[in-house]
Design a protein around this motif. Structure first.
Motif, PDB file in Angstrom:
ATOM      1  N   UNK A 167       9.935   3.354 -10.526  1.00 42.96           N
ATOM      2  CA  UNK A 167       9.755   3.586  -9.095  1.00 42.96           C
ATOM      3  C   UNK A 167      10.759   4.625  -8.588  1.00 42.96           C
ATOM      4  N   UNK A 168      12.019   4.507  -9.011  1.00 43.43           N
ATOM      5  CA  UNK A 168      13.044   5.474  -8.606  1.00 43.43           C
ATOM      6  C   UNK A 168      12.724   6.885  -9.098  1.00 43.43           C
ATOM      7  N   UNK A 169      12.079   6.974 -10.243  1.00 43.76           N
ATOM      8  CA  UNK A 169      11.686   8.272 -10.796  1.00 43.76           C
ATOM      9  C   UNK A 169      10.371   8.779 -10.196  1.00 43.76           C
ATOM     10  N   UNK A 170       9.839   8.028  -9.249  1.00 42.59           N
ATOM     11  CA  UNK A 170       8.595   8.336  -8.552  1.00 42.59           C
ATOM     12  C   UNK A 170       7.403   8.420  -9.510  1.00 42.59           C
ATOM     13  N   UNK A 171       7.417   7.546 -10.508  1.00 40.27           N
ATOM     14  CA  UNK A 171       6.336   7.515 -11.479  1.00 40.27           C
ATOM     15  C   UNK A 171       5.440   6.304 -11.351  1.00 40.27           C
ATOM     16  N   UNK A 172       5.626   5.556 -10.283  1.00 36.37           N
ATOM     17  CA  UNK A 172       4.919   4.283 -10.107  1.00 36.37           C
ATOM     18  C   UNK A 172       3.395   4.432 -10.089  1.00 36.37           C
ATOM     19  N   UNK A 173       2.881   5.397  -9.358  1.00 38.36           N
ATOM     20  CA  UNK A 173       1.423   5.540  -9.237  1.00 38.36           C
ATOM     21  C   UNK A 173       0.802   5.887 -10.591  1.00 38.36           C
ATOM     22  N   UNK A 174       1.367   6.858 -11.274  1.00 38.91           N
ATOM     23  CA  UNK A 174       0.848   7.234 -12.584  1.00 38.91           C
ATOM     24  C   UNK A 174       0.958   6.106 -13.595  1.00 38.91           C
ATOM     25  N   UNK A 175       2.085   5.405 -13.572  1.00 34.59           N
ATOM     26  CA  UNK A 175       2.300   4.279 -14.477  1.00 34.59           C
ATOM     27  C   UNK A 175       1.270   3.186 -14.221  1.00 34.59           C
ATOM     28  N   UNK A 176       1.089   2.822 -12.973  1.00 31.76           N
ATOM     29  CA  UNK A 176       0.128   1.764 -12.634  1.00 31.76           C
ATOM     30  C   UNK A 176      -1.302   2.158 -12.995  1.00 31.76           C
ATOM     31  N   UNK A 177      -1.668   3.410 -12.749  1.00 33.50           N
ATOM     32  CA  UNK A 177      -3.019   3.876 -13.069  1.00 33.50           C
ATOM     33  C   UNK A 177      -3.251   3.857 -14.576  1.00 33.50           C
ATOM     34  N   UNK A 178      -2.277   4.348 -15.323  1.00 37.01           N
ATOM     35  CA  UNK A 178      -2.390   4.354 -16.783  1.00 37.01           C
ATOM     36  C   UNK A 178      -2.497   2.931 -17.314  1.00 37.01           C
TER      37      UNK A 178
END
Length: 186
Positions: A167-178
């Motif tokens: 989340x801090x790296x702003x990767x939450x959306x991509x991570x959740x979608x993957x």
């Protein structure tokens, strides 16, 4: 889609643009949206199961490797001396045929090396003059199941231990979608 690159010293696998496996992924990912994930994971009519699994499992290997690569610097042996998803779920790696406790980093290194060897052994093109399933190793289906099971463990580890970092790296959306795509496929 089967992007060129590497993470943690492991190669992602790419397919030649004129190959059957590339065309399967092209068809699958051409309308990639969160809403369309459920359709993406269905075996299309007229496609061979082995080729479809090989293309998708390879892509999940690639995506998981790259995703883990974004947080791998935080996964040290000291911080995560065993591979787990909380106190109830420890994931062991087989060493000499016996499951052994290893650090999260060692588990992931072993997994990506093992899976890389397997996905690179699968044919990118099959010969039309013999059955497709005969062109894959006899262990193909069990290998697919084991790869997916072990990739799931990497996601479980990341969700439990590294979600705040993602989340801090702003990767939450991509991570959740993957991850959603991965789970729908399973």
């Amino acid at each position: 889609m089967a992007s060129e690159g590497s993470a943690m010293g492991h190669k992602t696998r790419t397919f030649k643009k004129d190959s059957r496996l590339y065309s399967i992924l092209q068809r699958t990912f051409k309308n990639y949206t969160v809403e369309g994930l459920e359709e993406m994971v269905k075996l299309p009519e007229g496609y061979d199961l082995h080729e479809w699994l090989a293309s998708h499992v390879t892509e999940f290997y690639n995506l998981t490797l790259i995703t883990f690569g974004t947080v791998s610097e935080y996964v040290t042996d000291e911080a995560f001396p065993k591979m787990s998803a909380g106190p109830k779920y420890e994931y062991r790696w087989p060493i000499n045929g016996k499951p052994e406790t290893v650090s999260a980093r060692e588990y992931c290194e072993n997994l990506f090396a093992w899976a890389e060897e397997l996905v690179y052994s699968w044919p990118e093109e099959t010969k039309p003059d013999s059955p497709v399933e005969e062109q894959y190793p006899r262990t193909f289906m069990s290998d697919v199941k084991n790869i997916m099971k072990r990739l799931f463990r990497v996601y479980a580890f990341m969700f439990y231990h590294l979600y705040d970092t993602i989340r801090e790296l702003e990767g939450e959306v991509g991570f959740n979608t993957t991850f959603k795509h991965f789970m729908l496929f399973c």
